[in-house]
Motif scaffolding. Structure first.
Motif, PDB file in Angstrom:
ATOM      1  N   GLY A 344     -55.547 -58.355  17.081  1.00  0.00           N
ATOM      2  CA  GLY A 344     -56.993 -58.168  17.056  1.00  0.00           C
ATOM      3  C   GLY A 344     -57.447 -57.270  15.923  1.00  0.00           C
ATOM      4  O   GLY A 344     -58.432 -57.565  15.229  1.00  0.00           O
ATOM      5  N   LEU A 345     -56.726 -56.179  15.692  1.00  0.00           N
ATOM      6  CA  LEU A 345     -57.076 -55.266  14.600  1.00  0.00           C
ATOM      7  C   LEU A 345     -56.841 -55.919  13.240  1.00  0.00           C
ATOM      8  O   LEU A 345     -57.585 -55.665  12.286  1.00  0.00           O
ATOM      9  CB  LEU A 345     -56.260 -53.976  14.717  1.00  0.00           C
ATOM     10  CG  LEU A 345     -56.616 -53.072  15.909  1.00  0.00           C
ATOM     11  CD1 LEU A 345     -55.615 -51.932  16.036  1.00  0.00           C
ATOM     12  CD2 LEU A 345     -58.030 -52.517  15.757  1.00  0.00           C
ATOM     13  N   THR A 346     -55.831 -56.774  13.140  1.00  0.00           N
ATOM     14  CA  THR A 346     -55.557 -57.480  11.886  1.00  0.00           C
ATOM     15  C   THR A 346     -56.675 -58.457  11.565  1.00  0.00           C
ATOM     16  O   THR A 346     -57.123 -58.562  10.412  1.00  0.00           O
ATOM     17  CB  THR A 346     -54.207 -58.215  11.967  1.00  0.00           C
ATOM     18  OG1 THR A 346     -53.169 -57.272  12.217  1.00  0.00           O
ATOM     19  CG2 THR A 346     -53.924 -58.961  10.662  1.00  0.00           C
ATOM     20  N   VAL A 347     -57.143 -59.191  12.565  1.00  0.00           N
ATOM     21  CA  VAL A 347     -58.272 -60.111  12.364  1.00  0.00           C
ATOM     22  C   VAL A 347     -59.514 -59.333  11.948  1.00  0.00           C
ATOM     23  O   VAL A 347     -60.238 -59.728  11.020  1.00  0.00           O
ATOM     24  CB  VAL A 347     -58.535 -60.918  13.654  1.00  0.00           C
ATOM     25  CG1 VAL A 347     -59.845 -61.708  13.533  1.00  0.00           C
ATOM     26  CG2 VAL A 347     -57.383 -61.863  13.931  1.00  0.00           C
ATOM     27  N   ALA A 348     -59.777 -58.212  12.624  1.00  0.00           N
ATOM     28  CA  ALA A 348     -60.931 -57.388  12.264  1.00  0.00           C
ATOM     29  C   ALA A 348     -60.801 -56.857  10.839  1.00  0.00           C
ATOM     30  O   ALA A 348     -61.777 -56.813  10.083  1.00  0.00           O
ATOM     31  CB  ALA A 348     -61.063 -56.225  13.251  1.00  0.00           C
ATOM     32  N   GLN A 349     -59.582 -56.467  10.468  1.00  0.00           N
ATOM     33  CA  GLN A 349     -59.354 -55.988   9.100  1.00  0.00           C
ATOM     34  C   GLN A 349     -59.632 -57.095   8.092  1.00  0.00           C
ATOM     35  O   GLN A 349     -60.180 -56.850   7.010  1.00  0.00           O
ATOM     36  CB  GLN A 349     -57.917 -55.501   8.961  1.00  0.00           C
ATOM     37  CG  GLN A 349     -57.557 -54.955   7.584  1.00  0.00           C
ATOM     38  CD  GLN A 349     -58.290 -53.673   7.275  1.00  0.00           C
ATOM     39  OE1 GLN A 349     -58.499 -52.856   8.156  1.00  0.00           O
ATOM     40  NE2 GLN A 349     -58.691 -53.491   6.037  1.00  0.00           N
ATOM     41  N   GLY A 350     -59.262 -58.328   8.437  1.00  0.00           N
ATOM     42  CA  GLY A 350     -59.548 -59.446   7.546  1.00  0.00           C
ATOM     43  C   GLY A 350     -61.034 -59.626   7.325  1.00  0.00           C
ATOM     44  O   GLY A 350     -61.487 -59.851   6.193  1.00  0.00           O
ATOM     45  N   PHE A 351     -61.827 -59.506   8.396  1.00  0.00           N
ATOM     46  CA  PHE A 351     -63.274 -59.631   8.245  1.00  0.00           C
ATOM     47  C   PHE A 351     -63.866 -58.482   7.440  1.00  0.00           C
ATOM     48  O   PHE A 351     -64.859 -58.665   6.721  1.00  0.00           O
ATOM     49  CB  PHE A 351     -63.940 -59.678   9.632  1.00  0.00           C
ATOM     50  CG  PHE A 351     -63.911 -61.026  10.281  1.00  0.00           C
ATOM     51  CD1 PHE A 351     -64.551 -62.106   9.698  1.00  0.00           C
ATOM     52  CD2 PHE A 351     -63.230 -61.228  11.474  1.00  0.00           C
ATOM     53  CE1 PHE A 351     -64.519 -63.359  10.284  1.00  0.00           C
ATOM     54  CE2 PHE A 351     -63.190 -62.480  12.079  1.00  0.00           C
ATOM     55  CZ  PHE A 351     -63.836 -63.549  11.476  1.00  0.00           C
ATOM     56  N   ALA A 352     -63.280 -57.308   7.559  1.00  0.00           N
ATOM     57  CA  ALA A 352     -63.849 -56.133   6.882  1.00  0.00           C
ATOM     58  C   ALA A 352     -63.351 -55.968   5.459  1.00  0.00           C
ATOM     59  O   ALA A 352     -64.018 -55.350   4.631  1.00  0.00           O
ATOM     60  CB  ALA A 352     -63.521 -54.865   7.682  1.00  0.00           C
ATOM     61  N   GLN A 353     -62.168 -56.511   5.159  1.00  0.00           N
ATOM     62  CA  GLN A 353     -61.574 -56.259   3.855  1.00  0.00           C
ATOM     63  C   GLN A 353     -62.440 -56.855   2.742  1.00  0.00           C
ATOM     64  O   GLN A 353     -63.077 -57.879   2.895  1.00  0.00           O
ATOM     65  CB  GLN A 353     -60.173 -56.848   3.771  1.00  0.00           C
ATOM     66  CG  GLN A 353     -60.120 -58.355   3.572  1.00  0.00           C
ATOM     67  CD  GLN A 353     -58.717 -58.852   3.271  1.00  0.00           C
ATOM     68  OE1 GLN A 353     -57.749 -58.122   3.416  1.00  0.00           O
ATOM     69  NE2 GLN A 353     -58.605 -60.089   2.862  1.00  0.00           N
TER      70      GLN A 353
END
Length: 473
Positions: A344-353
């Motif tokens: 979940g944090l990796t997906v969120a990081q993808g959206f934020a990166q």
């Protein structure tokens, strides 16, 4: 890519937001033309991951070059680039030709970049340190000759505040797509023959070279270059060019923010394999999570563009940094083997990166407009070249901070087992390092005075002055 961003175009056309006029050279730009222009980021970004991650390992394991020699060559290139990039920017700003200011540099750079890419990715002669050094230096020189004038040109296509965000968004999506492709290829080859380094190198090289040939034609034909300003920039030696860059306080704030962003992203990239493999105990997920992050990063560009349209570029940059602070601090809640939370944090990081990178690069063209109004000199390419300093500096800081720090805390990737204290040290650096870097980035860009209203005033003043300088008929 044009299809992905078509909703952005329609929404903004309907909104009638300030500073955006329909029709004419400063109105909505064709998404297909923007896609063609943005395609030139594909070979530039496609070369980035192999050169940084795969090429050193393959040249060491399969061609016998020592890690010390490879490291020294890459370090020397960074020093060379720090000196050459501002000089290329200053020379591009001064160029006057029947083909424009930016096109001649891009074409010459593409030739150097392409020939060096063939030598690096398809080595047919005996590979020696000299071979690597010469090929790498020529490739990075060609890279700079393409990228710096290209970024300056992207700021000249439109003078509209929000349209520049849209241009940067197309480039961000194209760049993320190319990174995804070169991350997928080695993963696929690993399933066939993980020991075939030459095949991995050739596959990634083919993406770089083919995309360069195709995108060069698309990008050069997408938009005409606008006439150069009537005022000619003064000839600048390297020392004076650097003085101009470091004398502009707004540019320094943008560069400092980008340095912090790049450092935070670099710490995460440097440590993610160690974190997933040793702390999480999930080595089979190390490459997959990195790939997953980039997949979601592709669709993040249009989302952040919409946010930038509504609240302004600098506020969107701050918002993106705050989101990334929260995501990285969330890693402190991850426990070994807890894959769902990490996913979940990796997906969120993808959206934020990339939110900060996108907005900061769109802001530079606005800062260059302000500089031209105050000094009478157009130094857009010089200002964009300064991003190489923040990018390379951030990557160097990430490696120079993260790896020694986790080692000092007791972590050893070669050890059969690490102590709980060493693994916790790895977790804290992996979580707090990027979080602190993104906090610093947000602090530098918070309250940035060059918003949409101020930029509109600057553009009106520039248009009036340019009109007054036109010779009477």
């Amino acid at each position: 890519m044009a299809t992905v961003l078509r909703s952005t175009v329609t929404a903004k056309a309907a909104s009638g937001s300030p500073g955006r006029r329909k029709g004419g050279s400063t109105g909505q730009l064709s998404p297909w033309r923007l896609a063609g222009f943005a395609s030139l980021t594909v070979p530039i970004y496609a070369a980035q991951m192999p050169l940084a991650v795969h090429l050193p390992a393959i040249y060491s394991q399969h061609f016998g070059l020592s890690l010390a020699a490879i490291g020294a060559i890459f370090l020397a290139e960074r020093l060379w680039g720090a000196a050459a990039d501002p000089l290329i920017g200053a020379l591009s700003d001064r160029t006057r030709s029947r083909f424009g200011r930016r096109r001649p540099w891009i074409v010459a750079g593409a030739i150097a970049f392409g020939l060096a890419a063939i030598a690096l990715f398809f080595p047919v002669f005996g590979v020696t340190p000299v071979y690597l050094a010469v090929s790498l230096f020529i490739m990075y020189l060609g890279w700079s000759m393409i990228q710096i004038p290209y970024l300056a040109w992207s700021g000249e296509i439109s003078g509209e505040y929000h349209e520049r965000t849209r241009i940067a968004t197309f480039q961000a999506v194209a760049g993320a797509s190319s990174l995804l492709l070169v991350l997928v290829l080695p993963t696929i080859i690993d399933q066939v023959d993980p020991q075939d380094g030459a095949l991995k190198l050739g596959a990634m090289g083919a993406v770089v070279i083919v995309s360069l040939i195709l995108s060069l034609n698309f990008a050069l034909r997408a938009f005409p270059e606008k006439p150069a300003p009537l005022t000619q920039p003064a000839r600048l030696p390297l020392r004076e060019a650097l003085r101009v860059v470091f004398a502009d306080r707004l540019l320094l704030r943008v560069l400092a923010s980008d340095l912090a962003v790049t450092t935070g992203q670099g710490i995460r990239s440097v440590l993610i394999v160690f974190f997933v493999t040793h702390y999480m105990g999930l080595p089979q997920w190390a490459s997959g999570l990195f790939l997953l992050q980039f997949i979601f990063g592709i669709v993040a560009g249009p989302i952040w563009a919409q946010i930038g349209y509504r609240i302004g570029k600098h506020r969107a940059a701050v918002a993106g940094e705050v989101v990334q602070i929260a995501i990285n601090l969330g890693l402190l809640l991850v426990t070994p083997g807890n894959l769902p939370l990490l996913l979940g944090l990796t997906v969120a990081q993808g959206f934020a990166q990339g939110s900060g990178n996108l907005m900061l690069r769109a802001i530079v063209a606005d800062v260059a407009d302000r500089h031209r109004l105050e000094t009478g000199h157009d130094r857009a390419a010089l200002f964009f070249s300064a991003f190489s300093l923040s990018m390379k500096g951030g990557m160097a800081l990430a490696v120079g901070i993260a790896l020694p720090l986790v080692g000092w805390l007791g972590f050893d990737p070669a050890a059969p087992a690490n102590t709980p204290a060493a693994l916790n040290g790895l977790l804290y650096v992996f979580a707090f390092g990027p979080a602190v870097a993104h906090l610093i980035s947000a602090a530098f860009i918070h309250g940035f005075p060059l918003d949409e209203a101020e930029h509109s005033r600057i553009r009106r003043a520039l248009d009036e002055r340019d009109h007054a300088l036109q010779p009477a008929e």
